[in-house]
Design a protein around this motif. Structure first.
Motif, mmCIF file in Angstrom:
data_model
loop_
_atom_site.group_PDB
_atom_site.id
_atom_site.type_symbol
_atom_site.label_atom_id
_atom_site.label_comp_id
_atom_site.label_asym_id
_atom_site.label_seq_id
_atom_site.Cartn_x
_atom_site.Cartn_y
_atom_site.Cartn_z
ATOM 1 N N SER A 61 -7.068 -3.109 7.771
ATOM 2 C CA SER A 61 -8.436 -2.960 7.255
ATOM 3 C C SER A 61 -8.445 -2.523 5.799
ATOM 4 C CB SER A 61 -9.236 -1.982 8.114
ATOM 5 O OG SER A 61 -8.822 -0.648 7.890
ATOM 6 N N SER A 62 -7.376 -1.882 5.356
ATOM 7 C CA SER A 62 -7.314 -1.429 3.961
ATOM 8 C C SER A 62 -7.072 -2.576 2.982
ATOM 9 C CB SER A 62 -6.229 -0.358 3.798
ATOM 10 O OG SER A 62 -4.938 -0.921 3.861
ATOM 11 N N VAL A 63 -6.626 -3.724 3.487
ATOM 12 C CA VAL A 63 -6.378 -4.878 2.602
ATOM 13 C C VAL A 63 -7.297 -6.049 2.945
ATOM 14 C CG1 VAL A 63 -3.997 -4.245 2.027
ATOM 15 C CG2 VAL A 63 -4.430 -5.709 4.014
ATOM 16 N N LEU A 64 -8.432 -5.717 3.540
ATOM 17 C CA LEU A 64 -9.427 -6.724 3.897
ATOM 18 C C LEU A 64 -10.298 -7.030 2.689
ATOM 19 C CD1 LEU A 64 -10.615 -8.334 6.309
ATOM 20 C CD2 LEU A 64 -12.077 -6.363 6.744
ATOM 21 N N LYS A 65 -10.605 -8.306 2.526
ATOM 22 C CA LYS A 65 -11.408 -8.753 1.388
ATOM 23 C C LYS A 65 -12.313 -9.887 1.861
ATOM 24 C CE LYS A 65 -10.552 -10.381 -3.346
ATOM 25 N NZ LYS A 65 -9.485 -10.754 -4.301
ATOM 26 N N LYS A 66 -13.519 -9.948 1.301
ATOM 27 C CA LYS A 66 -14.427 -11.046 1.630
ATOM 28 C C LYS A 66 -14.764 -11.790 0.352
ATOM 29 C CE LYS A 66 -18.809 -12.205 3.824
ATOM 30 N NZ LYS A 66 -20.098 -11.700 4.302
ATOM 31 N N GLU A 67 -14.594 -13.108 0.399
ATOM 32 C CA GLU A 67 -14.960 -13.984 -0.709
ATOM 33 C C GLU A 67 -15.898 -15.036 -0.147
ATOM 34 O OE1 GLU A 67 -11.207 -15.487 -2.074
ATOM 35 O OE2 GLU A 67 -10.656 -13.597 -3.037
ATOM 36 N N VAL B 236 0.809 -1.217 0.000
ATOM 37 C CA VAL B 236 0.000 0.000 0.000
ATOM 38 C C VAL B 236 0.842 1.266 0.000
ATOM 39 C CG1 VAL B 236 -1.943 -1.131 1.119
ATOM 40 C CG2 VAL B 236 -0.310 0.115 2.509
ATOM 41 N N ASP B 237 2.161 1.123 0.017
ATOM 42 C CA ASP B 237 3.048 2.276 0.005
ATOM 43 C C ASP B 237 2.727 3.156 -1.203
ATOM 44 O OD1 ASP B 237 5.057 3.879 1.014
ATOM 45 O OD2 ASP B 237 6.588 2.961 -0.263
ATOM 46 N N GLY B 238 2.559 4.428 -0.953
ATOM 47 C CA GLY B 238 2.236 5.350 -2.036
ATOM 48 C C GLY B 238 0.752 5.434 -2.324
ATOM 49 N N GLU B 239 -0.045 4.601 -1.671
ATOM 50 C CA GLU B 239 -1.490 4.625 -1.884
ATOM 51 C C GLU B 239 -2.201 5.054 -0.605
ATOM 52 O OE1 GLU B 239 -3.187 1.271 -4.005
ATOM 53 O OE2 GLU B 239 -1.171 0.542 -4.403
ATOM 54 N N ALA B 240 -1.554 5.936 0.153
ATOM 55 C CA ALA B 240 -2.096 6.326 1.454
ATOM 56 C C ALA B 240 -3.490 6.933 1.350
ATOM 57 C CB ALA B 240 -1.138 7.295 2.143
ATOM 58 N N ARG B 241 -3.758 7.676 0.297
ATOM 59 C CA ARG B 241 -5.064 8.309 0.154
ATOM 60 C C ARG B 241 -6.109 7.340 -0.391
ATOM 61 N NH1 ARG B 241 -5.549 13.204 1.668
ATOM 62 N NH2 ARG B 241 -3.851 14.647 1.600
ATOM 63 N N ALA B 242 -5.730 6.538 -1.336
ATOM 64 C CA ALA B 242 -6.675 5.599 -1.949
ATOM 65 C C ALA B 242 -6.485 4.216 -1.352
ATOM 66 C CB ALA B 242 -6.442 5.544 -3.453
ATOM 67 N N LEU B 243 -7.571 3.464 -1.327
ATOM 68 C CA LEU B 243 -7.471 2.085 -0.854
ATOM 69 C C LEU B 243 -6.766 1.249 -1.910
ATOM 70 C CD1 LEU B 243 -11.040 1.728 0.621
ATOM 71 C CD2 LEU B 243 -8.911 1.686 1.909
ATOM 72 N N PRO B 244 -5.980 0.263 -1.501
ATOM 73 C CA PRO B 244 -5.317 -0.606 -2.469
ATOM 74 C C PRO B 244 -6.350 -1.395 -3.282
ATOM 75 C CG PRO B 244 -4.541 -1.052 -0.233
ATOM 76 C CD PRO B 244 -5.647 -0.062 -0.130
ATOM 77 N N PRO B 245 -6.013 -1.787 -4.486
ATOM 78 C CA PRO B 245 -6.964 -2.500 -5.356
ATOM 79 C C PRO B 245 -7.079 -3.990 -5.013
ATOM 80 C CG PRO B 245 -4.882 -2.205 -6.493
ATOM 81 C CD PRO B 245 -4.745 -1.508 -5.165
ATOM 82 N N VAL B 246 -7.523 -4.296 -3.799
ATOM 83 C CA VAL B 246 -7.569 -5.689 -3.343
ATOM 84 C C VAL B 246 -8.472 -6.559 -4.215
ATOM 85 C CG1 VAL B 246 -6.924 -5.194 -0.958
ATOM 86 C CG2 VAL B 246 -9.324 -5.219 -1.597
ATOM 87 N N ASP B 247 -9.489 -5.955 -4.844
ATOM 88 C CA ASP B 247 -10.376 -6.736 -5.708
ATOM 89 C C ASP B 247 -9.660 -7.257 -6.946
ATOM 90 O OD1 ASP B 247 -12.461 -6.395 -3.969
ATOM 91 O OD2 ASP B 247 -13.309 -4.694 -5.040
ATOM 92 N N LYS B 248 -8.563 -6.618 -7.295
ATOM 93 C CA LYS B 248 -7.791 -7.052 -8.467
ATOM 94 C C LYS B 248 -6.679 -8.027 -8.092
ATOM 95 C CE LYS B 248 -8.824 -2.842 -10.906
ATOM 96 N NZ LYS B 248 -8.349 -1.553 -11.359
ATOM 97 N N TRP B 249 -6.397 -8.127 -6.812
ATOM 98 C CA TRP B 249 -5.349 -9.036 -6.361
ATOM 99 C C TRP B 249 -5.939 -10.423 -6.150
ATOM 100 C CZ3 TRP B 249 -3.291 -5.496 -1.884
ATOM 101 C CH2 TRP B 249 -2.627 -4.397 -2.432
ATOM 102 N N ASP B 250 -5.299 -11.427 -6.682
ATOM 103 C CA ASP B 250 -5.742 -12.805 -6.492
ATOM 104 C C ASP B 250 -4.540 -13.701 -6.184
ATOM 105 O OD1 ASP B 250 -7.522 -14.879 -6.289
ATOM 106 O OD2 ASP B 250 -7.452 -15.351 -8.426
ATOM 107 N N PRO B 251 -3.889 -13.443 -5.049
ATOM 108 C CA PRO B 251 -2.709 -14.240 -4.692
ATOM 109 C C PRO B 251 -3.121 -15.608 -4.164
ATOM 110 C CG PRO B 251 -3.222 -12.738 -2.930
ATOM 111 C CD PRO B 251 -4.197 -12.443 -4.048
#
Length: 190
Positions: free
Chosen positions: A62-68, A14-29
């Motif tokens: 909480s900024s990298v929380l995701k529910k599936e 999330v470094d550099g994305e302090a204002r916006a939430l990270p795109p966790v919906d696009k991450w599929d690790p």
């Protein structure tokens, strides 16, 4: 799962994305197992049965929380770990009228306007919160598939602002935000 290692990965993601939430919906690790972390009914975060005391760390996670489906995860671009949530991950702790809307603030400082993008719905609370005569209570969508329960104080304050209307044999209490009505409670008509 090592909390400090995962915390470092989240910080890097999330470094550099302090204002916006990270795109966790696009991450599929890949799934890397469960972490002994729980978000309790009161919105507090606990790791290995100890409260996470640093609010900045709670905010970061909480900024990298995701529910599936029915499972919650903390995700980075390289790994996904399961956590437990006793009800919902957020609690709305404050509200204010702003222009033609109602703006909510969660326990982690996230702000959003009640709207069709952040709808409110009535749900039965979890068993631990139920009283013998429990009725559905309001929950609001914070972001994709992640919901907040209104804190009791916020709920009571909104009830004071609510208007009433009759609908299908019930008296509905509703508030208006962005020109749209949202039901916050129902009372059986006499």
């Amino acid at each position: 799962m090592d909390l400090s290692r995962f915390s470092q990965q989240v910080t890097e993601a999330v470094d550099g994305e302090a204002r916006a939430l990270p795109p966790v919906d696009k991450w599929d690790p890949p799934f890397c197992g469960d972490m002994d972390m729980v978000i309790r009914l009161d919105g507090s975060w606990h790791y290995q049965n100890s409260p996470v005391g640093r609010q900045s760390l709670v905010k970061l996670f909480s900024s990298v929380l995701k529910k599936e489906q029915d499972q919650y995860y903390l995700v980075t671009p390289v790994e996904k770990v399961g956590i437990q949530v006793e009800d919902v991950p957020f609690i709305v702790t404050q509200w204010e009228a702003e222009d033609d809307g109602i703006v909510f603030t969660t326990n982690v400082g996230e702000r959003f306007a009640l709207s069709s993008n952040h709808p409110l719905e009535l749900r039965m609370p979890p068993a631990a919160l139920k009283a013998p005569d429990t009725t559905p209570i309001p929950y609001v969508c914070v972001r994709t598939n992640l919901w907040a329960r209104l804190h009791q104080n916020v709920y009571y304050q909104l009830i004071e602002q609510a208007q009433r209307r009759s609908h299908n044999g019930t008296e509905q209490l509703y508030i208006t935000s962005e020109y749209e009505p949202f039901i916050i409670g129902e009372i059986a008509s006499e």
